[in-house]
Design a protein around this motif. Structure first.
Motif, PDB file in Angstrom:
ATOM      1  N   SER A 278      40.658  36.989  27.540  1.00 15.01           N
ATOM      2  CA  SER A 278      40.227  35.580  27.492  1.00 15.01           C
ATOM      3  C   SER A 278      41.083  34.696  28.388  1.00 15.01           C
ATOM      4  O   SER A 278      40.735  33.542  28.629  1.00 15.01           O
ATOM      5  CB  SER A 278      40.291  35.070  26.055  1.00 15.01           C
ATOM      6  N   THR A 279      42.186  35.214  28.869  1.00 13.55           N
ATOM      7  CA  THR A 279      43.138  34.406  29.646  1.00 13.55           C
ATOM      8  C   THR A 279      42.699  34.261  31.100  1.00 13.55           C
ATOM      9  O   THR A 279      41.957  35.084  31.627  1.00 13.55           O
ATOM     10  CB  THR A 279      44.507  35.103  29.658  1.00 13.55           C
ATOM     11  N   SER A 280      43.216  33.210  31.768  1.00 16.77           N
ATOM     12  CA  SER A 280      43.172  33.191  33.225  1.00 16.77           C
ATOM     13  C   SER A 280      44.505  33.722  33.728  1.00 16.77           C
ATOM     14  O   SER A 280      45.506  33.720  33.001  1.00 16.77           O
ATOM     15  CB  SER A 280      42.898  31.795  33.776  1.00 16.77           C
ATOM     16  N   ALA A 281      44.524  34.193  34.965  1.00 15.30           N
ATOM     17  CA  ALA A 281      45.743  34.813  35.486  1.00 15.30           C
ATOM     18  C   ALA A 281      45.817  34.637  36.994  1.00 15.30           C
ATOM     19  O   ALA A 281      44.858  34.197  37.640  1.00 15.30           O
ATOM     20  CB  ALA A 281      45.773  36.307  35.133  1.00 15.30           C
ATOM     21  N   GLY A 282      46.974  34.954  37.525  1.00 16.65           N
ATOM     22  CA  GLY A 282      47.156  35.011  38.963  1.00 16.65           C
ATOM     23  C   GLY A 282      48.263  36.011  39.218  1.00 16.65           C
ATOM     24  O   GLY A 282      49.020  36.355  38.301  1.00 16.65           O
ATOM     25  N   PHE A 283      48.335  36.524  40.442  1.00 14.39           N
ATOM     26  CA  PHE A 283      49.472  37.397  40.735  1.00 14.39           C
ATOM     27  C   PHE A 283      49.963  37.196  42.157  1.00 14.39           C
ATOM     28  O   PHE A 283      49.224  36.721  43.030  1.00 14.39           O
ATOM     29  CB  PHE A 283      49.172  38.875  40.428  1.00 14.39           C
ATOM     30  N   VAL A 284      51.241  37.550  42.334  1.00 11.62           N
ATOM     31  CA  VAL A 284      51.897  37.526  43.628  1.00 11.62           C
ATOM     32  C   VAL A 284      52.206  38.976  43.982  1.00 11.62           C
ATOM     33  O   VAL A 284      52.743  39.714  43.152  1.00 11.62           O
ATOM     34  CB  VAL A 284      53.226  36.740  43.568  1.00 11.62           C
ATOM     35  N   GLU A 289      50.261  47.333  49.162  1.00 16.08           N
ATOM     36  CA  GLU A 289      48.954  46.748  49.487  1.00 16.08           C
ATOM     37  C   GLU A 289      47.878  47.465  48.702  1.00 16.08           C
ATOM     38  O   GLU A 289      48.051  48.613  48.266  1.00 16.08           O
ATOM     39  CB  GLU A 289      48.687  46.857  50.989  1.00 16.08           C
ATOM     40  N   GLY A 290      46.769  46.767  48.518  1.00 14.44           N
ATOM     41  CA  GLY A 290      45.676  47.349  47.741  1.00 14.44           C
ATOM     42  C   GLY A 290      44.549  46.359  47.634  1.00 14.44           C
ATOM     43  O   GLY A 290      44.407  45.467  48.472  1.00 14.44           O
ATOM     44  N   GLU A 291      43.736  46.518  46.594  1.00 13.90           N
ATOM     45  CA  GLU A 291      42.638  45.574  46.407  1.00 13.90           C
ATOM     46  C   GLU A 291      42.359  45.401  44.925  1.00 13.90           C
ATOM     47  O   GLU A 291      42.714  46.250  44.101  1.00 13.90           O
ATOM     48  CB  GLU A 291      41.384  46.055  47.145  1.00 13.90           C
ATOM     49  N   SER A 292      41.749  44.267  44.604  1.00 14.87           N
ATOM     50  CA  SER A 292      41.358  43.983  43.231  1.00 14.87           C
ATOM     51  C   SER A 292      39.896  43.582  43.223  1.00 14.87           C
ATOM     52  O   SER A 292      39.468  42.759  44.042  1.00 14.87           O
ATOM     53  CB  SER A 292      42.204  42.842  42.640  1.00 14.87           C
ATOM     54  N   GLU A 293      39.154  44.176  42.295  1.00 16.93           N
ATOM     55  CA  GLU A 293      37.765  43.786  42.095  1.00 16.93           C
ATOM     56  C   GLU A 293      37.750  42.856  40.889  1.00 16.93           C
ATOM     57  O   GLU A 293      38.195  43.223  39.803  1.00 16.93           O
ATOM     58  CB  GLU A 293      36.928  45.044  41.837  1.00 16.93           C
ATOM     59  N   ILE A 294      37.301  41.619  41.104  1.00 19.72           N
ATOM     60  CA  ILE A 294      37.330  40.592  40.059  1.00 19.72           C
ATOM     61  C   ILE A 294      35.912  40.078  39.873  1.00 19.72           C
ATOM     62  O   ILE A 294      35.348  39.458  40.786  1.00 19.72           O
ATOM     63  CB  ILE A 294      38.273  39.428  40.452  1.00 19.72           C
ATOM     64  N   ASP A 295      35.316  40.366  38.737  1.00 18.40           N
ATOM     65  CA  ASP A 295      33.914  39.999  38.492  1.00 18.40           C
ATOM     66  C   ASP A 295      33.014  40.415  39.659  1.00 18.40           C
ATOM     67  O   ASP A 295      32.180  39.634  40.128  1.00 18.40           O
ATOM     68  CB  ASP A 295      33.794  38.488  38.226  1.00 18.40           C
ATOM     69  N   GLY A 296      33.230  41.620  40.156  1.00 20.92           N
ATOM     70  CA  GLY A 296      32.364  42.160  41.198  1.00 20.92           C
ATOM     71  C   GLY A 296      32.748  41.770  42.614  1.00 20.92           C
ATOM     72  O   GLY A 296      32.164  42.264  43.580  1.00 20.92           O
ATOM     73  N   GLN A 297      33.744  40.850  42.744  1.00 22.41           N
ATOM     74  CA  GLN A 297      34.182  40.427  44.091  1.00 22.41           C
ATOM     75  C   GLN A 297      35.482  41.149  44.431  1.00 22.41           C
ATOM     76  O   GLN A 297      36.431  41.121  43.643  1.00 22.41           O
ATOM     77  CB  GLN A 297      34.394  38.907  44.085  1.00 22.41           C
ATOM     78  N   THR A 298      35.529  41.782  45.611  1.00 22.53           N
ATOM     79  CA  THR A 298      36.715  42.554  45.975  1.00 22.53           C
ATOM     80  C   THR A 298      37.589  41.762  46.935  1.00 22.53           C
ATOM     81  O   THR A 298      37.105  41.244  47.943  1.00 22.53           O
ATOM     82  CB  THR A 298      36.304  43.892  46.623  1.00 22.53           C
ATOM     83  N   VAL A 299      38.894  41.648  46.599  1.00 21.79           N
ATOM     84  CA  VAL A 299      39.846  41.022  47.524  1.00 21.79           C
ATOM     85  C   VAL A 299      40.908  42.057  47.880  1.00 21.79           C
ATOM     86  O   VAL A 299      41.465  42.728  47.010  1.00 21.79           O
ATOM     87  CB  VAL A 299      40.509  39.745  46.935  1.00 21.79           C
ATOM     88  N   ALA A 300      41.151  42.205  49.183  1.00 24.09           N
ATOM     89  CA  ALA A 300      42.188  43.124  49.661  1.00 24.09           C
ATOM     90  C   ALA A 300      43.470  42.331  49.829  1.00 24.09           C
ATOM     91  O   ALA A 300      43.455  41.246  50.406  1.00 24.09           O
ATOM     92  CB  ALA A 300      41.766  43.743  50.984  1.00 24.09           C
ATOM     93  N   TRP A 301      44.586  42.854  49.295  1.00 24.77           N
ATOM     94  CA  TRP A 301      45.830  42.096  49.327  1.00 24.77           C
ATOM     95  C   TRP A 301      46.967  42.913  49.914  1.00 24.77           C
ATOM     96  O   TRP A 301      46.933  44.145  49.937  1.00 24.77           O
ATOM     97  CB  TRP A 301      46.207  41.575  47.937  1.00 24.77           C
ATOM     98  N   SER A 302      47.966  42.178  50.429  1.00 24.86           N
ATOM     99  CA  SER A 302      49.200  42.805  50.893  1.00 24.86           C
ATOM    100  C   SER A 302      50.361  41.881  50.536  1.00 24.86           C
ATOM    101  O   SER A 302      50.163  40.854  49.872  1.00 24.86           O
ATOM    102  CB  SER A 302      49.137  43.093  52.394  1.00 24.86           C
ATOM    103  N   GLU A 303      51.560  42.189  50.991  1.00 21.75           N
ATOM    104  CA  GLU A 303      52.775  41.512  50.495  1.00 21.75           C
ATOM    105  C   GLU A 303      52.704  40.000  50.598  1.00 21.75           C
ATOM    106  O   GLU A 303      52.298  39.452  51.626  1.00 21.75           O
ATOM    107  CB  GLU A 303      53.996  42.032  51.255  1.00 21.75           C
ATOM    108  N   ASN A 304      53.134  39.351  49.524  1.00 22.31           N
ATOM    109  CA  ASN A 304      53.254  37.893  49.399  1.00 22.31           C
ATOM    110  C   ASN A 304      51.929  37.162  49.218  1.00 22.31           C
ATOM    111  O   ASN A 304      51.916  35.936  49.126  1.00 22.31           O
ATOM    112  CB  ASN A 304      54.016  37.280  50.575  1.00 22.31           C
ATOM    113  N   ASP A 305      50.802  37.887  49.206  1.00 18.22           N
ATOM    114  CA  ASP A 305      49.523  37.226  48.926  1.00 18.22           C
ATOM    115  C   ASP A 305      49.474  36.776  47.470  1.00 18.22           C
ATOM    116  O   ASP A 305      50.128  37.366  46.597  1.00 18.22           O
ATOM    117  CB  ASP A 305      48.360  38.186  49.189  1.00 18.22           C
ATOM    118  N   LEU A 306      48.674  35.728  47.228  1.00 15.21           N
ATOM    119  CA  LEU A 306      48.458  35.231  45.863  1.00 15.21           C
ATOM    120  C   LEU A 306      46.990  35.347  45.512  1.00 15.21           C
ATOM    121  O   LEU A 306      46.134  35.026  46.341  1.00 15.21           O
ATOM    122  CB  LEU A 306      48.867  33.758  45.760  1.00 15.21           C
ATOM    123  N   VAL A 307      46.704  35.773  44.299  1.00 13.55           N
ATOM    124  CA  VAL A 307      45.325  35.966  43.862  1.00 13.55           C
ATOM    125  C   VAL A 307      45.113  35.254  42.530  1.00 13.55           C
ATOM    126  O   VAL A 307      45.982  35.290  41.651  1.00 13.55           O
ATOM    127  CB  VAL A 307      45.013  37.483  43.718  1.00 13.55           C
TER     128      VAL A 307
END
Ligand SMILES: [Fe+2]
Length: 351
Positions: A278-284, A289-307
């Motif tokens: 039920s929470t909202s979240a974010g990460f640094v 590097e990798g990727e996160s699929e969030i509600d069907g949307q994929t974001v590719a991330w690497s060092e120091n990115d914020l999601v």
């Protein structure tokens, strides 16, 4: 369920006018907007701020605006779904703060709580209530509500850190304000993480009787957290997430009252699908590097990115490397949600 609710248009004009004159509004035409069935109305969207795009903008802010004209030189990271509010999620303020060599961000205190997560540079210090906290990449430093804090930088290259604040909540309470202060004096003693709270499971003896300080440890060095993640990963089963929480060492409770902080390691090649929450979240992204699929949307991330991750979102993280771990520092609003009794985790069947 299924009942047709009355609309505003079917109410007589004279009645609507009379309600407006008395600053009153009927609930029933908008009740499903306020408390929809099954899933909250979520304005925040999955979003990524890439450091390689944000860093030049930070450095340009350093050229355009001297620290004396900024008090704090911060770029606020606003979720496109929440505009014009400059918040990353409904409860999380993310900012990127730049301090250049030799600069000092003056002493102040305020009602929102802030946490710093260092992403670049060395030689900076945050002084909190007279305690001098060195800032190295990945370190997490608390400046709880109404604690005096100032920043200084004695290194030779720019320092950048993420500011994670509970400002969205405090502002909605109409309770956000700040007090300027005179420059703090500090002792030469190292911060408490280096001696008083040196290791998990060890406390100063006197603390068994006296727990007057709600924030006994202000700095959580990344070197210690990274080593703990590595030892955890070496022993945990493949189905056990390598996920550790930043807590008050005296109570074991979350280190801050509104926002929670944790460090997550994705082992080489690992895919992790935590329960929907039920929470909202974010990460640094601190490492890898990798990727996160969030509600069907994929974001590719690497060092120091914020999601940013909206409330109730379905999330799946994937480490993009088969040989190196990836490490994230996560922020969520679980402490506040638990306090007011709305925290939920949904099992896979309901997710
Ligand atoms: Fe501040």
């Amino acid at each position: 369920m299924g009942k047709v609710l009355g609309t505003i248009d079917e109410l007589p004009a004279d009645y609507r006018d009379e309600l407006a004159r008395h600053n009153a509004t009927p609930l029933w035409p908008s009740i499903r907007g306020i408390i929809p069935f099954g899933m909250p109305e979520r304005r925040a969207r999955p979003h990524i701020w890439r450091y390689r795009e944000m860093r030049p903008l930070m450095l340009r802010a350093g050229e355009l605006t001297p620290i004396e004209k900024a008090e704090r030189r911060v770029l606020m990271l606003g979720n496109p779904g929440l505009a014009p509010e400059p918040f990353a999620t409904a409860s999380i303020f993310f900012g990127l703060q730049l301090v250049l060599p030799g600069e000092t961000a003056p002493n102040h205190r305020h009602s929102p709580s802030a946490v710093r997560i260092v992403v670049e540079g060395e030689g900076g210090f945050t002084i909190v209530q007279g305690e001098r906290c060195p800032m190295a990449r990945g370190d997490l430093i608390l400046t709880p509500a109404q604690h005096w804090h100032q920043h200084e930088h004695h290194g030779s290259k720019p320092m950048v850190w993420v500011d994670a604040l509970d400002a969205p909540t405090v502002m909605r309470l109409d309770a956000a304000y700040c007090v300027p202060g005179r420059e703090q004096s500090t002792s030469d003693r190292p911060d408490a993480s280096q001696w008083r709270y040196r290791g998990a499971g060890l406390l100063p003896y006197e603390r068994l009787q006296r727990t007057g300080n709600a924030y006994p440890q202000l700095r959580y060095p990344w070197a210690a957290v990274r080593a703990a993640l590595a030892d955890f990963a070496a022993q945990a089963g493949r189905d056990e997430p390598v996920h550790i929480a930043y807590v008050n060492p005296e109570t074991g409770e979350p280190c801050m009252p509104v926002l929670g902080f944790s460090a997550l390691m994705l082992r080489p090649g690992e895919t992790l699908a935590p329960p929907r929450r039920s929470t909202s979240a974010g990460f640094v992204v601190i490492e890898g590097e990798g990727e996160s699929e969030i509600d069907g949307q994929t974001v590719a991330w690497s060092e120091n990115d914020l999601v940013a991750i909206p409330n109730h979102a379905k999330v799946r993280h994937r480490n993009g490397s088969g040989t190196r771990p990836a490490c994230l520092i996560q922020v969520d609003d679980a402490p506040l949600q638990r306090k007011i009794g709305i925290f939920e985790e949904f099992d896979a069947a309901r997710a």
